[in-house]
Design a protein around this motif. Structure first.
Motif, PDB file in Angstrom:
ATOM      1  N   ILE A 246       0.827  -1.214   0.000  1.00  0.00           N
ATOM      2  CA  ILE A 246       0.000   0.000   0.000  1.00  0.00           C
ATOM      3  C   ILE A 246       0.860   1.263   0.000  1.00  0.00           C
ATOM      4  O   ILE A 246       0.364   2.363  -0.224  1.00  0.00           O
ATOM      5  N   TYR A 247       2.159   1.077   0.279  1.00  0.00           N
ATOM      6  CA  TYR A 247       3.090   2.212   0.235  1.00  0.00           C
ATOM      7  C   TYR A 247       3.944   2.137  -1.029  1.00  0.00           C
ATOM      8  O   TYR A 247       5.098   2.556  -1.051  1.00  0.00           O
ATOM      9  N   GLY A 248       3.354   1.611  -2.074  1.00  0.00           N
ATOM     10  CA  GLY A 248       4.067   1.336  -3.319  1.00  0.00           C
ATOM     11  C   GLY A 248       4.821   2.511  -3.915  1.00  0.00           C
ATOM     12  O   GLY A 248       5.884   2.334  -4.506  1.00  0.00           O
ATOM     13  N   LYS A 249       4.285   3.725  -3.773  1.00  0.00           N
ATOM     14  CA  LYS A 249       4.958   4.884  -4.362  1.00  0.00           C
ATOM     15  C   LYS A 249       6.266   5.224  -3.645  1.00  0.00           C
ATOM     16  O   LYS A 249       7.195   5.756  -4.255  1.00  0.00           O
ATOM     17  N   GLU A 250       6.329   4.918  -2.343  1.00  0.00           N
ATOM     18  CA  GLU A 250       7.515   5.278  -1.558  1.00  0.00           C
ATOM     19  C   GLU A 250       8.562   4.166  -1.479  1.00  0.00           C
ATOM     20  O   GLU A 250       9.732   4.430  -1.226  1.00  0.00           O
ATOM     21  N   ILE A 251       8.130   2.927  -1.698  1.00  0.00           N
ATOM     22  CA  ILE A 251       9.043   1.789  -1.556  1.00  0.00           C
ATOM     23  C   ILE A 251      10.278   1.896  -2.452  1.00  0.00           C
ATOM     24  O   ILE A 251      11.411   1.748  -1.967  1.00  0.00           O
ATOM     25  N   PRO A 252      10.141   2.152  -3.765  1.00  0.00           N
ATOM     26  CA  PRO A 252      11.347   2.222  -4.620  1.00  0.00           C
ATOM     27  C   PRO A 252      12.344   3.277  -4.166  1.00  0.00           C
ATOM     28  O   PRO A 252      13.559   3.048  -4.217  1.00  0.00           O
ATOM     29  N   LYS A 253      11.853   4.430  -3.703  1.00  0.00           N
ATOM     30  CA  LYS A 253      12.759   5.497  -3.262  1.00  0.00           C
ATOM     31  C   LYS A 253      13.570   5.064  -2.035  1.00  0.00           C
ATOM     32  O   LYS A 253      14.777   5.290  -1.966  1.00  0.00           O
ATOM     33  N   LEU A 254      12.888   4.451  -1.078  1.00  0.00           N
ATOM     34  CA  LEU A 254      13.573   4.049   0.147  1.00  0.00           C
ATOM     35  C   LEU A 254      14.552   2.906  -0.105  1.00  0.00           C
ATOM     36  O   LEU A 254      15.672   2.905   0.421  1.00  0.00           O
ATOM     37  N   VAL A 255      14.125   1.930  -0.904  1.00  0.00           N
ATOM     38  CA  VAL A 255      15.020   0.809  -1.220  1.00  0.00           C
ATOM     39  C   VAL A 255      16.261   1.311  -1.942  1.00  0.00           C
ATOM     40  O   VAL A 255      17.388   0.913  -1.642  1.00  0.00           O
ATOM     41  N   SER A 256      16.060   2.213  -2.898  1.00  0.00           N
ATOM     42  CA  SER A 256      17.185   2.780  -3.643  1.00  0.00           C
ATOM     43  C   SER A 256      18.139   3.512  -2.706  1.00  0.00           C
ATOM     44  O   SER A 256      19.370   3.393  -2.820  1.00  0.00           O
ATOM     45  N   LYS A 257      17.589   4.243  -1.760  1.00  0.00           N
ATOM     46  CA  LYS A 257      18.420   4.986  -0.795  1.00  0.00           C
ATOM     47  C   LYS A 257      19.266   4.029   0.037  1.00  0.00           C
ATOM     48  O   LYS A 257      20.474   4.242   0.219  1.00  0.00           O
ATOM     49  N   TYR A 258      18.644   2.967   0.551  1.00  0.00           N
ATOM     50  CA  TYR A 258      19.370   2.029   1.399  1.00  0.00           C
ATOM     51  C   TYR A 258      20.404   1.228   0.615  1.00  0.00           C
ATOM     52  O   TYR A 258      21.450   0.854   1.158  1.00  0.00           O
ATOM     53  N   LEU A 259      20.133   0.965  -0.648  1.00  0.00           N
ATOM     54  CA  LEU A 259      21.104   0.245  -1.466  1.00  0.00           C
ATOM     55  C   LEU A 259      22.307   1.136  -1.793  1.00  0.00           C
ATOM     56  O   LEU A 259      23.440   0.658  -1.866  1.00  0.00           O
ATOM     57  N   ARG A 260      22.047   2.420  -2.003  1.00  0.00           N
ATOM     58  CA  ARG A 260      23.152   3.356  -2.278  1.00  0.00           C
ATOM     59  C   ARG A 260      24.022   3.558  -1.047  1.00  0.00           C
ATOM     60  O   ARG A 260      25.230   3.710  -1.148  1.00  0.00           O
ATOM     61  N   ASP A 261      23.381   3.541   0.111  1.00  0.00           N
ATOM     62  CA  ASP A 261      24.109   3.806   1.348  1.00  0.00           C
ATOM     63  C   ASP A 261      23.552   2.906   2.450  1.00  0.00           C
ATOM     64  O   ASP A 261      22.651   3.295   3.190  1.00  0.00           O
ATOM     65  N   SER A 262      24.100   1.716   2.547  1.00  0.00           N
ATOM     66  CA  SER A 262      23.597   0.761   3.543  1.00  0.00           C
ATOM     67  C   SER A 262      23.863   1.246   4.970  1.00  0.00           C
ATOM     68  O   SER A 262      23.215   0.802   5.918  1.00  0.00           O
ATOM     69  N   ALA A 263      24.825   2.175   5.131  1.00  0.00           N
ATOM     70  CA  ALA A 263      25.105   2.717   6.470  1.00  0.00           C
ATOM     71  C   ALA A 263      23.941   3.544   7.003  1.00  0.00           C
ATOM     72  O   ALA A 263      23.852   3.804   8.203  1.00  0.00           O
ATOM     73  N   SER A 264      23.042   3.972   6.094  1.00  0.00           N
ATOM     74  CA  SER A 264      21.893   4.768   6.531  1.00  0.00           C
ATOM     75  C   SER A 264      20.767   3.894   7.093  1.00  0.00           C
ATOM     76  O   SER A 264      19.775   4.416   7.600  1.00  0.00           O
ATOM     77  N   LEU A 265      20.923   2.568   6.996  1.00  0.00           N
ATOM     78  CA  LEU A 265      19.938   1.677   7.621  1.00  0.00           C
ATOM     79  C   LEU A 265      19.972   1.868   9.136  1.00  0.00           C
ATOM     80  O   LEU A 265      21.039   2.055   9.720  1.00  0.00           O
ATOM     81  N   PRO A 266      18.826   1.820   9.782  1.00  0.00           N
ATOM     82  CA  PRO A 266      18.801   1.995  11.245  1.00  0.00           C
ATOM     83  C   PRO A 266      19.410   0.782  11.946  1.00  0.00           C
ATOM     84  O   PRO A 266      19.537  -0.287  11.334  1.00  0.00           O
ATOM     85  N   PRO A 267      19.801   0.912  13.206  1.00  0.00           N
ATOM     86  CA  PRO A 267      20.286  -0.247  13.965  1.00  0.00           C
ATOM     87  C   PRO A 267      19.250  -1.362  13.978  1.00  0.00           C
ATOM     88  O   PRO A 267      18.043  -1.101  13.969  1.00  0.00           O
ATOM     89  N   GLU A 268      19.710  -2.575  14.018  1.00  0.00           N
ATOM     90  CA  GLU A 268      18.800  -3.724  13.902  1.00  0.00           C
ATOM     91  C   GLU A 268      17.781  -3.801  15.034  1.00  0.00           C
ATOM     92  O   GLU A 268      16.664  -4.250  14.833  1.00  0.00           O
TER      93      GLU A 268
END
Length: 324
Positions: A246-268
């Motif tokens: 249901i958040y389909g419009k935002e998913i590609p942007k966030l995934v792309s961001k995390y793939l470009r910079d995995s350090a921006s992922l939050p702590p587990e």
């Protein structure tokens, strides 16, 4: 310095100009392994000043029979103390004295500065007394006369030179504690940077919004997919088949961001509830620093949806009712 130019000091000169301890710690901090010793008068003055300040601080805050009590920032400081002891011990055993000073003095003093800021200069007497004792023991090989005098002033009967080297309490080393303090420090810096950028010195209200719950789920699923070496297309396809579609419009942007910079992922181990609790703690620091009201809430209740896990959204209101 150059002998040919005559602008050099002998060891006797350094002791007369400063003290045996200051000369000793300055020399030990200036070279390591194959590096030559590089005497620096400014460093000697710096050490003299820092040691004097620590002497006064220790006399003021050390308690021989402190009352117990503990909160999250106390646990963080205990964690950092034990990390410093561990790293300084390894450096001393390898005769890396400059590194030992870095871990056992400069790093510890930096942690102390943040701890005092977080406790509003009202530190836990148990924790601060342990810090003082550990700091003296770690400094003793470098400034023995200074440490013996301070050790005696604090009421210890024996000599610091025969006291046991501090031991690491592995049970108090918990790196997850660093996540909350790093988040608090990061948000404080971000707020100060934004307000300085827009030249607002006295906001009337600072509002912080924690990311929506689904973003934490997406971040964790993306982390798992990255570890499984899946590409962007695969990750997005799998997320679009889940409840997050249901958040389909935002998913590609966030995934792309995390793939470009995995350090921006939050702590587990970070959840929305935990981050909200941390930000509520931060609000007291913001109120004191900027002398304004601070509100904390969830992104779902905000007009803007730019918050990310470990990166809350910031809005401010000035007297002119400006907002960012």
């Amino acid at each position: 310095m150059s002998k040919s130019k005559g602008n050099f000091l002998t060891l006797r000169d350094t002791v007369e100009h400063f003290s045996p301890d200051v000369a000793r710690i300055t020399i030990l901090s200036s070279g390591e392994e194959l590096d030559d010793v590089d005497w620096d008068v400014d460093n000697a003055r710096m050490f003299a000043n820092k040691l004097s300040m620590f002497f006064d601080f220790a006399k003021k805050h050390f308690a021989s029979n402190p009352e117990p009590g503990e909160n999250s920032v106390d646990l963080w400081f205990e964690h950092k103390i034990n990390c410093a002891v561990r790293d300084a011990t390894k450096a001393m055993e390898a005769t890396l004295f400059r590194s030992a000073l870095m871990y056992g003095f400069f790093d510890l003093q930096r942690y102390l500065k943040w701890y005092l800021r977080r406790t509003n200069n009202r530190p836990n007497p148990v924790v601060i007394s342990r810090f003082i004792k550990v700091q003296i023991l770690l400094l003793a090989p470098f400034v023995p006369h200074f440490c013996e005098e301070l050790w005696s002033k604090l009421g210890f009967d024996s000599f610091v030179s025969v006291a046991d080297w501090p031991e690491v309490d592995e049970s108090k080393i918990n790196f997850s504690l660093e996540h909350s303090e790093n988040l608090i420090r990061s948000v404080l810096d971000d707020v100060a940077h934004v307000l300085n950028l827009v030249k607002v010195e006295h906001p009337s209200l600072i509002s912080l919004f924690v990311a929506s719950g689904w973003k934490y789920i997406l971040a964790e699923e993306t982390r798992k997919a990255i570890r499984a070496k899946k590409d962007q297309k695969q990750i997005i396809q799998e997320l679009m088949k889940s409840d997050l579609k249901i958040y389909g419009k935002e998913i590609p942007k966030l995934v792309s961001k995390y793939l470009r910079d995995s350090a921006s992922l939050p702590p587990e181990d970070l959840t929305q509830a935990k981050e909200l609790e941390i930000i509520k703690t931060l609000s007291q620091l913001l109120e004191k620093r900027f002398s304004c009201r601070v509100s904390v809430g969830l992104e779902d209740r905000s007009k803007k949806k730019s918050a990310l896990p470990y990166k809350p959204c910031l809005l401010y209101t000035s007297d002119a009712a400006d907002e960012l």
